[in-house]
Design a protein around this motif. Structure first.
Motif, PDB file in Angstrom:
ATOM      1  N   MET A  36       0.843  -1.204   0.000  1.00 41.86           N
ATOM      2  CA  MET A  36       0.000   0.000   0.000  1.00 41.86           C
ATOM      3  C   MET A  36       0.879   1.256   0.000  1.00 41.86           C
ATOM      4  O   MET A  36       0.573   2.234  -0.677  1.00 41.86           O
ATOM      5  N   ASP A  37       1.989   1.220   0.757  1.00 38.37           N
ATOM      6  CA  ASP A  37       2.902   2.360   0.793  1.00 38.37           C
ATOM      7  C   ASP A  37       3.547   2.601  -0.570  1.00 38.37           C
ATOM      8  O   ASP A  37       3.697   3.752  -0.998  1.00 38.37           O
ATOM      9  N   GLN A  38       3.937   1.535  -1.273  1.00 32.76           N
ATOM     10  CA  GLN A  38       4.526   1.691  -2.598  1.00 32.76           C
ATOM     11  C   GLN A  38       3.521   2.287  -3.582  1.00 32.76           C
ATOM     12  O   GLN A  38       3.870   3.172  -4.367  1.00 32.76           O
ATOM     13  N   ILE A  39       2.287   1.824  -3.523  1.00 29.82           N
ATOM     14  CA  ILE A  39       1.251   2.357  -4.411  1.00 29.82           C
ATOM     15  C   ILE A  39       1.012   3.835  -4.120  1.00 29.82           C
ATOM     16  O   ILE A  39       0.964   4.666  -5.038  1.00 29.82           O
ATOM     17  N   THR A  40       0.897   4.176  -2.848  1.00 27.82           N
ATOM     18  CA  THR A  40       0.698   5.573  -2.454  1.00 27.82           C
ATOM     19  C   THR A  40       1.859   6.432  -2.944  1.00 27.82           C
ATOM     20  O   THR A  40       1.658   7.545  -3.453  1.00 27.82           O
ATOM     21  N   GLU A  52      10.864   5.259 -12.706  1.00 31.19           N
ATOM     22  CA  GLU A  52      12.055   5.131 -11.862  1.00 31.19           C
ATOM     23  C   GLU A  52      11.761   4.311 -10.606  1.00 31.19           C
ATOM     24  O   GLU A  52      12.496   3.374 -10.274  1.00 31.19           O
ATOM     25  N   LYS A  53      10.683   4.652  -9.915  1.00 29.22           N
ATOM     26  CA  LYS A  53      10.360   3.937  -8.674  1.00 29.22           C
ATOM     27  C   LYS A  53       9.936   2.499  -8.937  1.00 29.22           C
ATOM     28  O   LYS A  53      10.306   1.596  -8.192  1.00 29.22           O
ATOM     29  N   LEU A  58      10.999  -3.254  -8.545  1.00 31.08           N
ATOM     30  CA  LEU A  58      11.182  -4.539  -9.232  1.00 31.08           C
ATOM     31  C   LEU A  58      12.634  -5.022  -9.191  1.00 31.08           C
ATOM     32  O   LEU A  58      12.941  -6.092  -9.691  1.00 31.08           O
ATOM     33  N   ASN A  59      13.494  -4.202  -8.602  1.00 31.95           N
ATOM     34  CA  ASN A  59      14.907  -4.544  -8.478  1.00 31.95           C
ATOM     35  C   ASN A  59      15.573  -4.720  -9.845  1.00 31.95           C
ATOM     36  O   ASN A  59      16.408  -5.600 -10.028  1.00 31.95           O
ATOM     37  N   TYR A  76       4.503  -3.197 -16.461  1.00 34.47           N
ATOM     38  CA  TYR A  76       3.981  -2.799 -15.152  1.00 34.47           C
ATOM     39  C   TYR A  76       3.632  -1.318 -15.096  1.00 34.47           C
ATOM     40  O   TYR A  76       2.598  -0.945 -14.530  1.00 34.47           O
ATOM     41  N   VAL A  77       4.464  -0.465 -15.668  1.00 28.70           N
ATOM     42  CA  VAL A  77       4.185   0.969 -15.654  1.00 28.70           C
ATOM     43  C   VAL A  77       2.929   1.271 -16.466  1.00 28.70           C
ATOM     44  O   VAL A  77       2.062   2.035 -16.027  1.00 28.70           O
TER      45      VAL A  77
END
Length: 186
Positions: A36-40, A52-53, A58-59, A76-77
């Protein structure tokens, strides 16, 4: 993932089999591809920031030189940006991105055919979509319009290019043609 249709194991009831299938589908999308934090965090970014993020999440370390990483990052983007246009809730983003990841996982790891992937998607959408019974109402993540839009998006993104993704995951280096070496003049 395959489920048996029409056959009930000895000693089990159709209801027990349905509960088992439901538990299997709940497990499929229970772990989140992005937190949830990554999505936010991604929602605060412009397209370049999202790329970039997402690459960091995804490493991916060789985006400048690895075609495979670049293609997967784009997958994914593009999915995230499409979901952003749909104005999904954080939970819906989470499930949608997990769905995108599971579809690639099924192709890459389970070698699912296009037909099996479409069938799998139908089964999963039936579980997280609006046609659930009342007792599982909390599992209904998407309404009918959203579920149909997701299916339409997957038709033009992953499914339309399925053979290319198969090639990406299963081709040997020798099959990739770069440059004009070995080509005959016209």
């Amino acid at each position: 993932m395959e489920t048996s249709l029409g056959t009930t194991p000895v000693g089990s009831t159709p209801e027990a089999e349905k509960d088992t299938e439901l538990q299997e589908h709940e497990k499929i999308l229970s772990s989140d591809f992005l937190s949830m934090d990554q999505i936010t965090d991604l929602l605060k970014e412009n397209v370049d920031g999202i790329q970039e993020k997402m690459g960091t999440f995804l490493n991916f370390r060789h985006l400048q030189t690895c075609l495979k990483e670049g293609i997967l990052l784009d997958y994914y983007v593009s999915g995230f940006l499409w979901a952003k246009g749909m104005e999904f809730s954080i939970t819906q983003y989470s499930k949608f991105m997990t769905l995108l990841d599971m579809l690639l996982h099924n192709l890459r790891t389970l070698h699912m055919s296009l037909e099996d992937s479409i069938k799998w998607l139908g089964e999963v959408m039936a579980e997280i979509g609006p046609t659930q019974s009342q007792k599982n109402e909390e599992q209904n993540v998407f309404n009918i319009e959203q579920a149909n839009a997701i299916i339409d998006y997957l038709k033009i993104s992953l499914f339309q290019h399925y053979r290319l993704y198969e090639f990406l995951f299963f081709s040997t280096r020798e099959e990739i043609v770069i440059g004009t070496e070995g080509q005959r003049p016209l």
